[in-house]
Enzyme design. Sequence first.
Site, PDB file in Angstrom:
ATOM      1  N   HIS A  90       0.822  -1.217   0.000  1.00  0.00           N
ATOM      2  CA  HIS A  90       0.000   0.000   0.000  1.00  0.00           C
ATOM      3  C   HIS A  90       0.854   1.263   0.000  1.00  0.00           C
ATOM      4  O   HIS A  90       0.379   2.334  -0.383  1.00  0.00           O
ATOM      5  CB  HIS A  90      -1.014  -0.006   1.152  1.00  0.00           C
ATOM      6  CG  HIS A  90      -0.469   0.232   2.519  1.00  0.00           C
ATOM      7  ND1 HIS A  90      -0.208  -0.781   3.422  1.00  0.00           N
ATOM      8  CD2 HIS A  90      -0.174   1.378   3.180  1.00  0.00           C
ATOM      9  CE1 HIS A  90       0.226  -0.278   4.559  1.00  0.00           C
ATOM     10  NE2 HIS A  90       0.266   1.035   4.438  1.00  0.00           N
ATOM     11  N   ASP A 226       1.354  -7.751   2.064  1.00  0.00           N
ATOM     12  CA  ASP A 226       1.437  -6.293   1.918  1.00  0.00           C
ATOM     13  C   ASP A 226       2.896  -5.853   1.786  1.00  0.00           C
ATOM     14  O   ASP A 226       3.495  -5.327   2.718  1.00  0.00           O
ATOM     15  CB  ASP A 226       0.777  -5.619   3.124  1.00  0.00           C
ATOM     16  CG  ASP A 226       0.440  -4.164   2.862  1.00  0.00           C
ATOM     17  OD1 ASP A 226       0.965  -3.608   1.882  1.00  0.00           O
ATOM     18  OD2 ASP A 226      -0.341  -3.581   3.631  1.00  0.00           O
ATOM     19  N   SER A 656       4.055   2.345   8.293  1.00  0.00           N
ATOM     20  CA  SER A 656       3.794   1.350   7.255  1.00  0.00           C
ATOM     21  C   SER A 656       5.065   1.099   6.453  1.00  0.00           C
ATOM     22  O   SER A 656       5.692   2.035   5.960  1.00  0.00           O
ATOM     23  CB  SER A 656       2.698   1.844   6.316  1.00  0.00           C
ATOM     24  OG  SER A 656       1.460   1.901   6.975  1.00  0.00           O
TER      25      SER A 656
END
Length: 721
Positions: A90, A226, A656
């Site tokens: 992402h 991810d 992230s």
Amino acid sequence: MKRVFIIVFALLSASIARADEGMWLLSLLGKNIEQMQAQGCKLTAEDIYSVNQASLKDAIVGLGKVESPFWHFCSGEIISDKGLVLTNHHCGFDVIQKHSTLEHDYLTNGFWAYKHSDELPNPGITASILQRMEDVTDQVNAVLNDNMTEEERAEAIERISAQIVAKAVQGTDLRAQVKDMFEGNQFFLLVYKIYQDVRLVGAPPQSMGKFGGDTDNWVWPRHTADFSMMRIYTGPNGEPASYSPNNVPLKPRHHLPVSAKGVQDGDFAMIMGFPGTTDRFLTSFGLKETMDVTNDIRYKVRTEKLRVMKEGMDADPKTRIQYASKHAQCANYWKYSHEQNIALKNLNTMGEKEKIEREFTTWVNADPARQAKYGKVLSMIKEGYEAMHPYNEASSYMQEAALQGPEVPLFAFRVSNTLERALDAEKTPAPMKDMFMQAIRENAKAFFKDFNKDVDKNLMATLFKMYNDNVAAEWHPEVINMINKKYKGNYEKFAKELSDKSIFTDEARFNAFLEKPDMKKLQKDLGYITGKSIFETYQKLGGATNSMRNNIAKGDRLFVRGLMEMNPEKVWAPNANSTIRLTYGNVKSYKPRDAVFYDYYTTLTGVMEKEGPKGGEFEVPQQLKDLYNAKNFGRYGADNISVNFITNNDITGGNSGSPVINGYGELIGTAFDGNSEAMSGDIDFEENLQRCINLDTRYMLFIVDKMANAQNLIDEMTIVY
């Protein structure tokens, strides 16, 4: 009642180990290293952060943009001696989308570069690596005094910071900033090397990288691959340089060995990255505003925005690609706001804040000197928020429904400002005019590539009507008044006319206008009128609240100073502010509210047995099913492979893509999410419930090796078994 029972059950089941609250500054790790070593860390503070020798911090990357390189939208880690960077899918989603077309749909099919020349450049993306940090509080405080207004204080800080930065980077290609900590009570200099050539290397299909979609966002258990990979390039001399085919891969001071050993419950785990923002010192007055205004309005407006975008994406494959990143970015904090409010209520965060404020008041009132210094602090903050409330409501709707709603107003405003400068013959020499016009053309090309006029038209009609219905007439932009009067409140009719006629909704019309630009014609354009009126109102809102914001800022600074005086023995961690931090804890299971019987990690076996991710939009790719059915796990697992695991590390947005590192300095995972039960954590850390959801490095290696067949990438990593 059921929700309360589940949370109580989770608290009891997680009582064996409690998370360590704190996103710690690297230069101050000497205060934490003994506790870290007691929990299983085998490294010294010098192994983690050193100025004079290679250390872990040299492998940690902050991903930013050219226009704001110090604000890191994600983190990453260098995993080879050729500048290979691992981050989240992402985090790379926007660049993957920008490279995707109907002919080359990298979102759906994934992307892998099997040689350096196949790697895709990403203009505007930067990668920052910290060189050193230094406490400069004394230098800044030397130019401050308590008699200054907040404006005078801000100006003095800006001046001295510029001097400190200039001295720090003189004669180098480094970049630096001075950041305040503890709400303006401390100041640190951070010096970075910022690279401008960052290329996309690999990414699995979004059916894996975004597995579960919005349904699974902020939820455990997860089965999400991810991750994506990028590479940092430098000039031939090894220094930062803009993109050039002659650039070479970065030779980092340090890269992280990648562990294929796996993890066990209780293993030490630390995370290093660039967390965005937390607000742990927020008062009850600020908390009420966050819940009732910021979160509530964001959720309401984005619900409609997501609906409109999804309708357009479902209707056309090209629109699906164009709006994939926009939809994902919008959805992330749409769900965050909703889940945070639920967690704040369930965990009685308001009660906890009020308790702290009562203790602070008791401490202040026990001493006349403290009364003189801190006696009015809480009332100052309370009054500031009460005065700000109606303006905050209008500002939140302005941000969500107007500035971040339809795209045409912002595009028109920015282009018009640049165009006005370009056409000012008296102030703008010809070479600069040409530069401005070229910038406009490049921005327009990028804008129209991912623009659908029908989607934007529907967003404008829907969200402008929502603004009109929820914001006091005092703060209506002139365009809203015009729609209500000239178009008799018919927002669909207005949006259609703008869409059909404005130069800002059609690339051919826009380019034709640029051939013969005319300011009089521009000023009659509905896109121009809309953008101009929105920004005029936005500026008025900001100007009306300056004094209120200053009072709150002063109150917050004194409140935090008082808290630190009240608890002098406590080791305090500052709020996150997109500067590099370390957080430590352990691999640690808990019982999630919607899956009480899941273990601390989930496996590929579990993925195969699921028909879909709890109602999410993606299925397991057939290629992955075939690999599983053939038991083709290679070196990464005998019978099954861990997909994701959880730790009790303290993280937030911006983390992230951060590396999850074991006690030996080896990469065991990549952080990608938090858990919804503790979404209150940015405001009040919940030590028993707080969890970080991570991709297991073994699953990453398995995909790169067996599914992508990217042996070139496997060969350049240092893999430890």
